[in-house]
Motif scaffolding. Structure first.
Motif, PDB file in Angstrom:
ATOM      1  N   ILE A 191       0.545  -0.936   0.013  1.00  0.00           N
ATOM      2  CA  ILE A 191      -0.144  -0.213  -0.253  1.00  0.00           C
ATOM      3  C   ILE A 191       0.551   1.462  -0.217  1.00  0.00           C
ATOM      4  O   ILE A 191       1.634   1.520   1.218  1.00  0.00           O
ATOM      5  CB  ILE A 191      -0.892  -0.199   1.520  1.00  0.00           C
ATOM      6  N   GLU A 192       0.632   2.188  -1.107  1.00  0.00           N
ATOM      7  CA  GLU A 192       1.302   3.564  -1.239  1.00  0.00           C
ATOM      8  C   GLU A 192       0.512   4.488  -0.700  1.00  0.00           C
ATOM      9  O   GLU A 192      -0.378   4.173  -1.232  1.00  0.00           O
ATOM     10  CB  GLU A 192       2.072   3.656  -2.348  1.00  0.00           C
ATOM     11  N   GLY A 193       1.326   5.986  -0.993  1.00  0.00           N
ATOM     12  CA  GLY A 193      -0.238   7.216  -0.341  1.00  0.00           C
ATOM     13  C   GLY A 193       0.648   7.971  -1.533  1.00  0.00           C
ATOM     14  O   GLY A 193       2.019   8.394  -2.106  1.00  0.00           O
ATOM     15  N   ALA A 201      -6.548   9.806  -9.562  1.00  0.00           N
ATOM     16  CA  ALA A 201      -7.255   8.789  -9.146  1.00  0.00           C
ATOM     17  C   ALA A 201      -7.663   9.008  -7.504  1.00  0.00           C
ATOM     18  O   ALA A 201      -6.777   8.877  -7.281  1.00  0.00           O
ATOM     19  CB  ALA A 201      -6.194   7.444  -9.850  1.00  0.00           C
ATOM     20  N   LEU A 202      -8.399   7.964  -7.006  1.00  0.00           N
ATOM     21  CA  LEU A 202      -8.035   8.074  -5.999  1.00  0.00           C
ATOM     22  C   LEU A 202      -7.526   6.848  -5.248  1.00  0.00           C
ATOM     23  O   LEU A 202      -7.435   6.936  -3.998  1.00  0.00           O
ATOM     24  CB  LEU A 202      -9.743   8.499  -5.092  1.00  0.00           C
ATOM     25  N   ARG A 203      -8.150   5.897  -6.031  1.00  0.00           N
ATOM     26  CA  ARG A 203      -7.479   4.638  -5.665  1.00  0.00           C
ATOM     27  C   ARG A 203      -6.874   4.214  -7.071  1.00  0.00           C
ATOM     28  O   ARG A 203      -7.621   3.528  -7.991  1.00  0.00           O
ATOM     29  CB  ARG A 203      -8.149   3.306  -5.101  1.00  0.00           C
ATOM     30  N   LEU A 204      -5.236   3.131  -7.284  1.00  0.00           N
ATOM     31  CA  LEU A 204      -4.554   3.003  -8.393  1.00  0.00           C
ATOM     32  C   LEU A 204      -3.772   1.714  -8.094  1.00  0.00           C
ATOM     33  O   LEU A 204      -3.340   1.645  -6.836  1.00  0.00           O
ATOM     34  CB  LEU A 204      -4.081   3.759  -8.986  1.00  0.00           C
ATOM     35  N   TYR A 205      -4.795   0.965  -8.706  1.00  0.00           N
ATOM     36  CA  TYR A 205      -4.222  -1.065  -8.331  1.00  0.00           C
ATOM     37  C   TYR A 205      -3.296  -1.185  -9.527  1.00  0.00           C
ATOM     38  O   TYR A 205      -3.792  -1.421 -10.798  1.00  0.00           O
ATOM     39  CB  TYR A 205      -5.096  -1.656  -8.118  1.00  0.00           C
ATOM     40  N   ASP A 206      -1.913  -2.140  -9.133  1.00  0.00           N
ATOM     41  CA  ASP A 206      -1.544  -1.941 -10.097  1.00  0.00           C
ATOM     42  C   ASP A 206      -1.010  -3.971 -10.522  1.00  0.00           C
ATOM     43  O   ASP A 206      -0.458  -3.952  -9.126  1.00  0.00           O
ATOM     44  CB  ASP A 206       0.177  -1.674 -10.370  1.00  0.00           C
ATOM     45  N   PRO A 207      -1.882  -4.914 -10.627  1.00  0.00           N
ATOM     46  CA  PRO A 207      -1.790  -5.715 -10.567  1.00  0.00           C
ATOM     47  C   PRO A 207      -0.759  -6.546 -10.574  1.00  0.00           C
ATOM     48  O   PRO A 207      -0.305  -8.049 -10.240  1.00  0.00           O
ATOM     49  CB  PRO A 207      -2.557  -6.682 -11.184  1.00  0.00           C
ATOM     50  N   GLN A 208       0.536  -6.024 -12.097  1.00  0.00           N
ATOM     51  CA  GLN A 208       1.886  -6.354 -12.124  1.00  0.00           C
ATOM     52  C   GLN A 208       3.031  -6.437 -11.331  1.00  0.00           C
ATOM     53  O   GLN A 208       3.110  -8.245 -10.194  1.00  0.00           O
ATOM     54  CB  GLN A 208       2.204  -6.146 -13.433  1.00  0.00           C
ATOM     55  N   ARG A 209       2.862  -4.920 -10.225  1.00  0.00           N
ATOM     56  CA  ARG A 209       3.993  -4.949  -9.099  1.00  0.00           C
ATOM     57  C   ARG A 209       2.993  -5.421  -7.621  1.00  0.00           C
ATOM     58  O   ARG A 209       3.381  -5.178  -7.076  1.00  0.00           O
ATOM     59  CB  ARG A 209       3.453  -3.801  -9.478  1.00  0.00           C
ATOM     60  N   THR A 211       0.559  -3.086  -6.399  1.00  0.00           N
ATOM     61  CA  THR A 211       0.582  -2.253  -5.267  1.00  0.00           C
ATOM     62  C   THR A 211      -0.756  -1.208  -5.582  1.00  0.00           C
ATOM     63  O   THR A 211      -1.410  -1.377  -6.706  1.00  0.00           O
ATOM     64  CB  THR A 211       1.734  -1.187  -6.204  1.00  0.00           C
ATOM     65  N   LEU A 212      -0.596  -1.236  -3.962  1.00  0.00           N
ATOM     66  CA  LEU A 212      -2.317  -0.166  -4.716  1.00  0.00           C
ATOM     67  C   LEU A 212      -1.462   1.412  -3.655  1.00  0.00           C
ATOM     68  O   LEU A 212      -1.182   1.364  -2.502  1.00  0.00           O
ATOM     69  CB  LEU A 212      -3.387  -0.609  -3.440  1.00  0.00           C
ATOM     70  N   THR A 213      -2.119   2.134  -4.638  1.00  0.00           N
ATOM     71  CA  THR A 213      -1.831   3.215  -3.844  1.00  0.00           C
ATOM     72  C   THR A 213      -2.995   4.041  -3.728  1.00  0.00           C
ATOM     73  O   THR A 213      -4.083   4.019  -4.902  1.00  0.00           O
ATOM     74  CB  THR A 213      -0.870   4.157  -5.320  1.00  0.00           C
ATOM     75  N   ILE A 214      -3.365   5.004  -2.909  1.00  0.00           N
ATOM     76  CA  ILE A 214      -4.020   5.248  -2.378  1.00  0.00           C
ATOM     77  C   ILE A 214      -3.907   7.715  -2.305  1.00  0.00           C
ATOM     78  O   ILE A 214      -3.598   8.040  -1.676  1.00  0.00           O
ATOM     79  CB  ILE A 214      -5.247   5.107  -0.568  1.00  0.00           C
ATOM     80  N   ASP A 215      -5.141   7.913  -2.793  1.00  0.00           N
ATOM     81  CA  ASP A 215      -4.977   9.509  -2.497  1.00  0.00           C
ATOM     82  C   ASP A 215      -4.082   9.769  -1.200  1.00  0.00           C
ATOM     83  O   ASP A 215      -6.060   8.837  -0.433  1.00  0.00           O
ATOM     84  CB  ASP A 215      -5.737  10.078  -3.244  1.00  0.00           C
ATOM     85  N   PHE A 225     -12.499   3.424   3.132  1.00  0.00           N
ATOM     86  CA  PHE A 225     -13.676   2.635   1.463  1.00  0.00           C
ATOM     87  C   PHE A 225     -12.615   1.948   0.429  1.00  0.00           C
ATOM     88  O   PHE A 225     -13.317   0.923  -0.208  1.00  0.00           O
ATOM     89  CB  PHE A 225     -14.567   3.349   1.421  1.00  0.00           C
ATOM     90  N   GLN A 226     -11.646   2.423  -0.036  1.00  0.00           N
ATOM     91  CA  GLN A 226     -11.133   2.637  -1.075  1.00  0.00           C
ATOM     92  C   GLN A 226      -9.698   1.229  -0.639  1.00  0.00           C
ATOM     93  O   GLN A 226     -10.350   0.037  -1.619  1.00  0.00           O
ATOM     94  CB  GLN A 226     -10.150   3.842  -1.425  1.00  0.00           C
ATOM     95  N   LEU A 227      -9.955   0.913   0.690  1.00  0.00           N
ATOM     96  CA  LEU A 227      -9.122  -0.060   0.997  1.00  0.00           C
ATOM     97  C   LEU A 227     -10.062  -1.180   0.864  1.00  0.00           C
ATOM     98  O   LEU A 227      -9.366  -2.690   0.425  1.00  0.00           O
ATOM     99  CB  LEU A 227      -8.077   0.259   2.108  1.00  0.00           C
TER     100      LEU A 227
END
Length: 465
Positions: A191-193, A201-209, A211-215, A225-227
């Motif tokens: 999980i990254e900020g 993007a409020l939430r961006l998930y990279d399925p290859q890496r 990684t989940l980026t939350i604004d 909620f995004q998590l």
């Protein structure tokens, strides 16, 4: 041959306790004495026809669990007393006698009333669509909205799966910590900020890496909620896909939107597990602020969740819920009540939700009456969702939730209204509202005949029939 007497004391007691009602409160709701109710619950007295009819009115969604013909009783009562149908309502004793002597006729009455309701709804939709100039072909978002409406805004497999998932969280962990730890331990998601590097993007998930980026500018409840959304997309992927496959939606965009909507639904069910949230809501008489603090969610999320509490055999109060933007557009809508929202355009200008948009963080309460004679207690609150940047305007809107006045004792916001106070006459929208005496009418209803008198001028410059 006389009908066998119905003794259902233990079922009635269980029903009363599920609604957190004392014997005195339940007796008042049923219109009988406390001692009479006590005798019924103790098995000393049977359920008479009058008491069964009162139960059908007071607990229409749960009445089916008491008595073999209870569901028919509730449906026939609704059909026989529908104020939208001309003529006097059938009296309770007469209705119960008809059910006992002519059950097939009663079933036919219920079927005819259901068909009438469907036709009326279809005519309103067609009038609304034609008058608004909308294409007769449903857009993907309309198809998904209709799918949720027909599902009753309660998705049992996802709701139960999310509730079971929440039960596996450590008791001493906050929801944010429990979800984050499960994402990392079970799904190897980091999980990254973020703060604008990924556009908006409020939430961006990279399925290859993985990684989940939350604004990082999101309010805590929005970030949570995004998590939750990402966790249920990973954990409940098969269940979501199965529902999408069985949805009957052919358009790929609609199927994708439904998948997102189902994940949002499951995220809300994860953060507000059904039984715990329903019990808490009853305990605080559906006080939204107390609920959002207890479950760490936003005001809007708590309102929306209340409108989904329709699990068979464990229903909550039937609520309607919607969200209205600054232009009066309804951007979210659902009703577990007889109230129907306009499918296109805005809502009735007399509805208090429009005033709430202009007054953020203030709760407004209104008693309203729709053209079918049903009265509601409505709560509306204006909200501001920050953008995190001066260059982007914050989102301003209002949410509203309400129930029929017969549930006012269980809805804390009704305390602001006098029990004998007047009700504001509202409609769905001017295009489909039949009211002839409304100073706020913007245009006549669809398919009406306009009447104009050049020698007279009222507030609305025309009449119609």
């Amino acid at each position: 041959m006389p009908s066998p007497r119905l003794f259902a004391g233990h079922q009635l007691r269980a029903l009363r306790r599920r609604h957190a009602l004392t014997q005195a409160a339940a007796a008042t709701r049923l219109g009988i004495s406390t001692s009479y109710l006590s005798q019924i619950e103790n098995g000393d007295r049977p359920l008479t026809g009058l008491v069964q009819a009162a139960l059908a009115r007071a607990f229409p969604h749960e009445w089916g669990e008491i008595g073999e013909d209870a569901g028919l009783t509730a449906a026939a009562l609704a059909a026989a007393t529908d104020p939208a149908v001309d003529g006097p309502a059938a009296p309770d004793p007469g209705l119960h006698k008809a059910l006992r002597q002519q059950p097939q006729l009663a079933r036919r009455l219920v079927a005819l009333h259901a068909a009438y309701a469907r036709v009326e709804a279809q005519v309103r939709v067609l009038d609304d669509r034609v008058e608004s100039g909308e294409s007769l072909r449903r857009q993907p978002w309309e198809a998904v909205r209709d799918w949720f409406h027909h599902a009753g805004n309660y998705i049992d497999p996802l709701d139960r799966a999310a509730e079971a998932l929440a039960a596996r969280f450590p008791a001493d962990a906050t929801p944010r910590r429990a979800i984050a730890e499960r994402l990392q331990a079970r799904h190897r998601v980091t999980i990254e900020g973020g703060g604008g590097q990924h556009g908006r993007a409020l939430r961006l998930y990279d399925p290859q890496r993985r990684t989940l980026t939350i604004d990082r500018t999101l309010p805590p409840e929005s970030a949570l909620f995004q998590l939750a959304h990402q966790l249920v997309r990973l954990e409940l992927e098969a269940a979501i896909e199965a529902i999408v496959t069985q949805s009957g939606l052919a358009d790929e965009a609609a199927r994708a939107l439904l998948s997102v909507g189902l994940a949002n639904y499951a995220a809300g069910a994860l953060l507000m597990p059904y039984a715990a949230f329903r019990d808490a809501a009853r305990g605080v008489r559906h006080d939204i602020d107390r609920l959002r603090q207890q479950f760490g969610v936003s005001f809007e999320q708590a309102c929306h969740r209340l409108s989904t509490l329709q699990r068979p055999g464990a229903e909550g109060i039937p609520f309607f819920f919607c969200r209205v933007d600054m232009a009066g557009n309804i951007t979210k809508r659902h009703s577990a009540t007889p109230l129907e929202f306009a499918r296109f355009g805005g809502a009735c200008p007399l509805w208090i939700v429009h005033e709430a948009v202009a007054i953020p963080d203030r709760i407004l309460v209104q008693r309203a009456e729709t053209p079918d004679g049903v009265r509601y207690v409505t709560m509306a609150k204006g909200l501001v969702k920050p953008s995190g940047s001066f260059a982007r305007s914050p989102r301003r809107y209002a949410v509203t939730i309400g129930c029929e006045t017969r549930h006012a004792a269980d809805f804390v916001y009704a305390d602001e209204l006098r029990p004998d106070g007047p009700a504001t006459p509202i409609g769905s929208s001017c295009r489909i509202c039949p009211r002839t005496a409304c100073d706020q009418r913007a245009f006549p209803p669809a398919a009406s005949i306009i009447e104009i008198d050049p020698n007279a001028r009222a507030i609305v410059p025309y009449g119609f029939r």
